[in-house]
Enzyme design. Structure first.
Site, short mmCIF file in Angstrom:
data_model
loop_
_atom_site.label_atom_id
_atom_site.label_comp_id
_atom_site.label_asym_id
_atom_site.label_seq_id
_atom_site.Cartn_x
_atom_site.Cartn_y
_atom_site.Cartn_z
CE LYS A 81 46.59 46.52 46.66
NZ LYS A 81 46.23 45.10 46.73
NE ARG A 86 42.99 49.93 48.34
CZ ARG A 86 42.51 49.05 47.49
NH1 ARG A 86 41.37 48.41 47.75
NH2 ARG A 86 43.14 48.78 46.37
CD GLU A 113 40.41 40.67 52.15
OE1 GLU A 113 40.10 40.57 50.93
OE2 GLU A 113 40.88 41.69 52.65
C1 LIG Z 1 43.65 41.43 50.18
C2 LIG Z 1 42.85 42.08 49.09
N1 LIG Z 1 41.51 42.11 49.18
C3 LIG Z 1 40.75 42.68 48.23
C4 LIG Z 1 41.31 43.26 47.11
C5 LIG Z 1 40.44 43.90 46.08
O1 LIG Z 1 40.55 45.28 46.13
P1 LIG Z 1 40.26 46.16 44.85
O2 LIG Z 1 38.88 45.87 44.41
O3 LIG Z 1 40.40 47.56 45.33
O4 LIG Z 1 41.27 45.78 43.83
C6 LIG Z 1 42.70 43.25 46.96
C7 LIG Z 1 43.33 43.87 45.79
O5 LIG Z 1 43.67 45.05 45.83
C8 LIG Z 1 43.49 42.65 47.97
O6 LIG Z 1 44.83 42.63 47.86
#
Ligand SMILES: Cc1ncc(COP(=O)(O)O)c(C=O)c1O
Length: 340
Positions: A185, A83, A221
């Site tokens: 991210k 990612r 989200e």
């Molecule tokens: C905006 C956002 N959505 C979803 C997630 C959840 O992702 P993950 O399960 O990979 O931590 C995160 C955290 O990383 C995030 O910052």
């Protein structure tokens, strides 16, 4: 034998704690150097760094877990590495190799072993990898140099007194634009979310829900976590959109729902006007693990799913299965666990 640290493992929250060593690798003249562990937790960078002015940076978040039989393990670090490469592509930064990313995670955990919470508290070692554009550049263009770093700190479980539902409201602002950076991210997405979070918190909500930026009709989200709902006929549903951050927890839950709990799984549109289709709902992410959604405030009414006080049985089963794998109590699908 590692040193002893003075930490009350049962009282940890999600706060910065300086640990002993962090991994740093630098990119210059077209390549990453070998990288090394350093004691200093301060970075000295040019005042003209693109990370400071134009947000040319990205980051990740993952955890190391102590298991019952005394091992330490990482959960799907290859997924964070991949990612991060996608985020780098989006903001024109050099990608850090997946194998080197995993190796750096292992080095950082080993070097800070004294800070890995022992099994039984629900606490973990949180790793924060990031890449920043540095060097002397003033125009809007990619940086001439980059720094990759991973630091870590012990963090407590999301829920101290056991799992409990929380309520959400809708955001007044979008976190992402159509064809924007929502799926990467990158720090700018989070700067853009601070005001929405504050508005939600002022109204007494845990955080806010972001709808799709083009039509404002579909859930995208839940704060910094992905959404899932359980339908009345026990299907696991989660939104599909190019502006959602692809949550590693969400994709793990989809796999566990289908293969461990034998539930049908769908990634598709979830309309805010159709919340009635769900008997349970939750937010999922590395930090949030699974946070049951008690209710969502929408059009001045609180839409309650299972209960504002209790966790629904399917959400609980998903949580127990995921945490069981992360803490080494349940056998993981192949390739999910990297032992430190
Ligand atoms: C905006 C956002 N959505 C979803 C997630 C959840 O992702 P993950 O399960 O990979 O931590 C995160 C955290 O990383 C995030 O910052």
């Amino acid at each position: 034998m590692s040193k002893a640290v003075n930490i009350d493992w049962g009282k940890l929250g999600f706060s910065y704690i300086k640990t002993d060593l962090r991994f740093i690798s630098k990119w210059k003249d077209g390549k990453w150097n070998e990288g090394t562990l350093v004691e200093d937790n301060k970075l000295t960078i040019s005042e003209a760094s693109t990370a400071l002015h134009y947000g040319q940076q990205c980051f990740e978040g993952l955890k190391a877990y102590s298991t019952k039989d005394g091992k330490i393990q990482l959960f799907r670090p290859d997924q964070n590495a991949k990612r991060m490469q996608e985020s780098c592509k989006r903001v024109l930064m050099p990608e850090f190799p997946v194998d080197k990313f995993i190796d750096a995670c292992v080095q950082v955990v080993k070097a800070n072993q004294a800070y890995v919470p022992p099994y039984g508290h629900g606490a973990t070692l949180y790793l924060r990898p990031f890449i920043i554009g540095v060097g002397d550049t003033i125009g809007v263009k990619p940086a001439p140099e980059y720094i990759f770093c991973i630091f870590c700190m012990p963090v407590g479980p999301y829920f101290k007194g056991g799992m409990a539902p929380v309520n959400f409201t809708l955001s007044d602002y979008d976190r992402a634009a159509p064809y924007g950076t929502g799926a990467a991210k990158v720090g700018g997405n989070y700067a853009a979310s601070l005001l929405s979070h504050e508005h939600a918190a002022e109204k007494g909500f845990a955080d806010c829900i972001y709808l799709d930026p083009a039509t404002h009709t579909k859930i995208e989200e839940v704060g910094a976590a992905n959404f899932f709902g359980i339908t009345k006929d026990d299907k696991f549903i989660t939104p599909k959109s190019p502006s959602i951050l692809p949550s590693i927890t969400k994709y793990s839950l989809m796999y566990l729902a289908e293969n461990y709990l034998k539930m049908p799984v769908e990634e598709r549109d979830v309309y805010i006007d159709n919340l009635d289709e769900f008997k349970e709902a939750g937010a999922c992410g590395t930090a949030a693990v699974i946070t049951p959604i008690g209710g969502i405030e929408y059009k001045d009414k609180l839409h309650v799913f299972y209960s504002e006080k209790e966790v629904g049985p399917v959400t609980k089963k998903l949580y127990d299965t995921l945490c069981g794998i992360q803490f080494g109590e349940i056998e993981a699908p192949e390739g999910w666990i990297v032992e430190v």
